[in-house]
Design a protein around this motif. Structure first.
Motif, PDB file in Angstrom:
ATOM      1  N   HIS A  84    -110.898  53.169 100.274  1.00 35.72           N
ATOM      2  CA  HIS A  84    -111.566  53.963  99.233  1.00 35.72           C
ATOM      3  C   HIS A  84    -112.039  55.300  99.815  1.00 35.72           C
ATOM      4  N   GLN A  85    -112.560  55.240 101.048  1.00 40.81           N
ATOM      5  CA  GLN A  85    -112.991  56.481 101.717  1.00 40.81           C
ATOM      6  C   GLN A  85    -111.806  57.439 101.836  1.00 40.81           C
ATOM      7  N   VAL A  86    -110.665  56.893 102.288  1.00 40.85           N
ATOM      8  CA  VAL A  86    -109.470  57.721 102.503  1.00 40.85           C
ATOM      9  C   VAL A  86    -109.002  58.338 101.187  1.00 40.85           C
ATOM     10  N   ALA A  87    -108.937  57.514 100.131  1.00 39.05           N
ATOM     11  CA  ALA A  87    -108.475  58.025  98.825  1.00 39.05           C
ATOM     12  C   ALA A  87    -109.385  59.154  98.348  1.00 39.05           C
ATOM     13  N   GLY A  88    -110.699  58.956  98.476  1.00 39.84           N
ATOM     14  CA  GLY A  88    -111.645  59.976  98.013  1.00 39.84           C
ATOM     15  C   GLY A  88    -111.523  61.271  98.807  1.00 39.84           C
ATOM     16  N   LEU A  89    -111.420  61.140 100.131  1.00 32.11           N
ATOM     17  CA  LEU A  89    -111.373  62.346 100.966  1.00 32.11           C
ATOM     18  C   LEU A  89    -110.037  63.072 100.863  1.00 32.11           C
ATOM     19  N   LEU A  90    -108.929  62.327 100.756  1.00 29.34           N
ATOM     20  CA  LEU A  90    -107.631  62.991 100.573  1.00 29.34           C
ATOM     21  C   LEU A  90    -107.630  63.799  99.274  1.00 29.34           C
ATOM     22  N   THR A  91    -108.229  63.225  98.235  1.00 30.28           N
ATOM     23  CA  THR A  91    -108.251  63.907  96.937  1.00 30.28           C
ATOM     24  C   THR A  91    -109.152  65.130  96.985  1.00 30.28           C
ATOM     25  N   MET A  92    -110.284  64.981  97.647  1.00 28.45           N
ATOM     26  CA  MET A  92    -111.198  66.123  97.747  1.00 28.45           C
ATOM     27  C   MET A  92    -110.535  67.263  98.530  1.00 28.45           C
ATOM     28  N   THR A  93    -109.825  66.915  99.594  1.00 24.70           N
ATOM     29  CA  THR A  93    -109.129  67.945 100.377  1.00 24.70           C
ATOM     30  C   THR A  93    -108.019  68.591  99.552  1.00 24.70           C
ATOM     31  N   ALA A  94    -107.315  67.777  98.748  1.00 24.10           N
ATOM     32  CA  ALA A  94    -106.261  68.328  97.875  1.00 24.10           C
ATOM     33  C   ALA A  94    -106.861  69.322  96.888  1.00 24.10           C
ATOM     34  N   TRP A  95    -108.045  69.006  96.407  1.00 23.72           N
ATOM     35  CA  TRP A  95    -108.748  69.906  95.474  1.00 23.72           C
ATOM     36  C   TRP A  95    -109.038  71.243  96.147  1.00 23.72           C
ATOM     37  N   ILE A  96    -109.502  71.181  97.401  1.00 28.17           N
ATOM     38  CA  ILE A  96    -109.790  72.422  98.145  1.00 28.17           C
ATOM     39  C   ILE A  96    -108.491  73.190  98.389  1.00 28.17           C
ATOM     40  N   LYS A  97    -107.433  72.469  98.829  1.00 27.07           N
ATOM     41  CA  LYS A  97    -106.138  73.123  99.106  1.00 27.07           C
ATOM     42  C   LYS A  97    -105.564  73.776  97.849  1.00 27.07           C
ATOM     43  N   SER A  98    -105.854  73.199  96.694  1.00 27.20           N
ATOM     44  CA  SER A  98    -105.304  73.742  95.444  1.00 27.20           C
ATOM     45  C   SER A  98    -106.020  75.021  95.013  1.00 27.20           C
ATOM     46  N   GLY A  99    -107.083  75.367  95.743  1.00 24.52           N
ATOM     47  CA  GLY A  99    -107.899  76.512  95.311  1.00 24.52           C
ATOM     48  C   GLY A  99    -108.869  76.075  94.224  1.00 24.52           C
ATOM     49  N   LYS A 100    -109.198  74.767  94.220  1.00 23.65           N
ATOM     50  CA  LYS A 100    -110.146  74.191  93.243  1.00 23.65           C
ATOM     51  C   LYS A 100    -109.670  74.466  91.826  1.00 23.65           C
ATOM     52  N   LYS A 101    -108.372  74.230  91.633  1.00 20.24           N
ATOM     53  CA  LYS A 101    -107.753  74.554  90.340  1.00 20.24           C
ATOM     54  C   LYS A 101    -108.083  73.552  89.244  1.00 20.24           C
ATOM     55  N   PHE A 102    -108.444  72.328  89.635  1.00 21.98           N
ATOM     56  CA  PHE A 102    -108.770  71.315  88.628  1.00 21.98           C
ATOM     57  C   PHE A 102    -110.228  70.895  88.778  1.00 21.98           C
ATOM     58  N   GLU A 103    -110.741  70.263  87.737  1.00 22.92           N
ATOM     59  CA  GLU A 103    -112.109  69.744  87.783  1.00 22.92           C
ATOM     60  C   GLU A 103    -112.083  68.415  88.540  1.00 22.92           C
ATOM     61  N   LEU A 104    -112.987  68.241  89.501  1.00 28.33           N
ATOM     62  CA  LEU A 104    -113.004  67.042  90.354  1.00 28.33           C
ATOM     63  C   LEU A 104    -114.204  66.152  90.031  1.00 28.33           C
ATOM     64  N   TYR A 105    -113.907  64.880  89.796  1.00 27.00           N
ATOM     65  CA  TYR A 105    -114.955  63.884  89.513  1.00 27.00           C
ATOM     66  C   TYR A 105    -114.808  62.698  90.449  1.00 27.00           C
ATOM     67  N   PHE A 106    -115.922  62.073  90.785  1.00 24.27           N
ATOM     68  CA  PHE A 106    -115.906  60.828  91.555  1.00 24.27           C
ATOM     69  C   PHE A 106    -116.356  59.684  90.645  1.00 24.27           C
ATOM     70  N   TYR A 107    -115.722  58.523  90.819  1.00 23.10           N
ATOM     71  CA  TYR A 107    -116.130  57.334  90.068  1.00 23.10           C
ATOM     72  C   TYR A 107    -116.611  56.240  91.028  1.00 23.10           C
ATOM     73  N   GLU A 108    -117.191  55.212  90.486  1.00 26.77           N
ATOM     74  CA  GLU A 108    -117.752  54.135  91.300  1.00 26.77           C
ATOM     75  C   GLU A 108    -116.998  52.826  91.055  1.00 26.77           C
ATOM     76  N   VAL A 109    -116.913  52.010  92.100  1.00 25.50           N
ATOM     77  CA  VAL A 109    -116.378  50.640  91.956  1.00 25.50           C
ATOM     78  C   VAL A 109    -117.282  49.684  92.726  1.00 25.50           C
ATOM     79  N   ASN A 110    -117.532  48.515  92.164  1.00 26.25           N
ATOM     80  CA  ASN A 110    -118.332  47.483  92.846  1.00 26.25           C
ATOM     81  C   ASN A 110    -119.595  48.078  93.482  1.00 26.25           C
ATOM     82  N   THR A 111    -120.344  48.821  92.684  1.00 29.07           N
ATOM     83  CA  THR A 111    -121.520  49.483  93.242  1.00 29.07           C
ATOM     84  C   THR A 111    -122.490  48.466  93.851  1.00 29.07           C
TER      85      THR A 111
END
Ligand SMILES: [Zn+2]
Length: 258
Positions: A155-182
């Motif tokens: 889950h850590q890897v998925a979240g961080l890869l996506t966040m980095t992709a958002w930065i690499k894209s020039g923050k072109k899309f809106e980024l949200y985080f969701y929760e599982v098994n809180t």
């Protein structure tokens, strides 16, 4: 798939403030507004580490988006290869891929598998590039992913890869985080937005229960039913999903009368 037009981008950026004022005390803000954006259709990508993560984390919100005619894509980082030590990785992957495809059918989502391996996901420069390219090919307006402070390394890897992709894209899309098994997986999560899922609660449940290998009845009764109710309580509705809207800039509130 169509890209967001400039006015639509402005709409997405500004709706938190607009709906915060319009709904007065309602905590339901930007994502909720996106569902009702009837001027043009949005593309929403939800990145999860394993089959089931997008469904359990934001299946209700995604059901509302797809029902409203928006294009919803679930990106599964792995196919759940490691869930059962008694089975081979390929047997597990086949089973869980089938479950994911069935659940996507219920929620009106298109499944995409990103090719990493359950229990052995990698956070590296090349994997960051792969995720950035994959998301670029989807051309999303909105992306949701795991909150990276989570006890599960995938889950850590998925979240961080996506966040980095958002930065690499020039923050072109809106980024949200969701929760599982809180509490047992997602930790230190405080939503900034809530989406009312009362009308699609049964549909989400049906998608979750499609993951029979994950003992969904127990997961639902002990965790997700309570989470939906609690987030609903926070938002003033029967059931809700909570999200953190990740922003690149701090928004300074204005104080009336000054
Ligand atoms: Zn997971």
């Amino acid at each position: 798939m169509k890209k967001a037009t400039a006015p639509r981008r402005e709409f997405l950026k500004n709706t938190t403030i607009a709906f915060g004022m319009a709904t007065n005390f309602s905590a339901i803000q930007n994502l909720e507004a996106g569902i009702r954006a009837d001027s043009s259709k949005l593309t929403i990508a939800c990145v999860g580490a394993h089959p089931g993560d997008p469904e359990f984390g934001c299946g209700g919100t995604m059901a509302r988006y797809s029902t409203a005619g928006h294009h919803v894509v679930f990106v599964y980082l792995t196919r759940g290869e490691a869930f059962d030590p008694a089975k081979s990785a390929s047997e597990s992957a086949t089973l869980r891929t089938r479950e994911a495809e069935k659940s996507c059918g219920v929620l009106g989502a298109t499944p995409i598998f990103a090719g990493q391996v359950d229990g052995a996901t990698i956070l590296s420069r090349s994997k960051e590039d792969e995720m950035a390219k994959l998301l670029e090919s989807i051309r999303p307006d909105i992306v949701l992913t795991h909150w990276p402070i989570d006890s599960h390394p995938d889950h850590q890897v998925a979240g961080l890869l996506t966040m980095t992709a958002w930065i690499k894209s020039g923050k072109k899309f809106e980024l949200y985080f969701y929760e599982v098994n809180t509490g047992s997986e997602t930790m230190a999560f405080t939503p900034s937005e809530w989406v009312d899922i009362t009308s699609v609660r049964e549909k989400k449940k049906s998608a979750m229960f499609g993951h029979q290998t994950q003992s969904p009845e127990k997961l639902y009764d002990t965790l997700f039913k309570t989470m939906e109710g609690f987030r609903g309580f926070e938002a003033g509705v029967e059931a809700a999903e909570g999200f953190v809207h990740f922003r690149s800039k701090t928004i300074v509130a204005s104080i009336q009368g000054t």
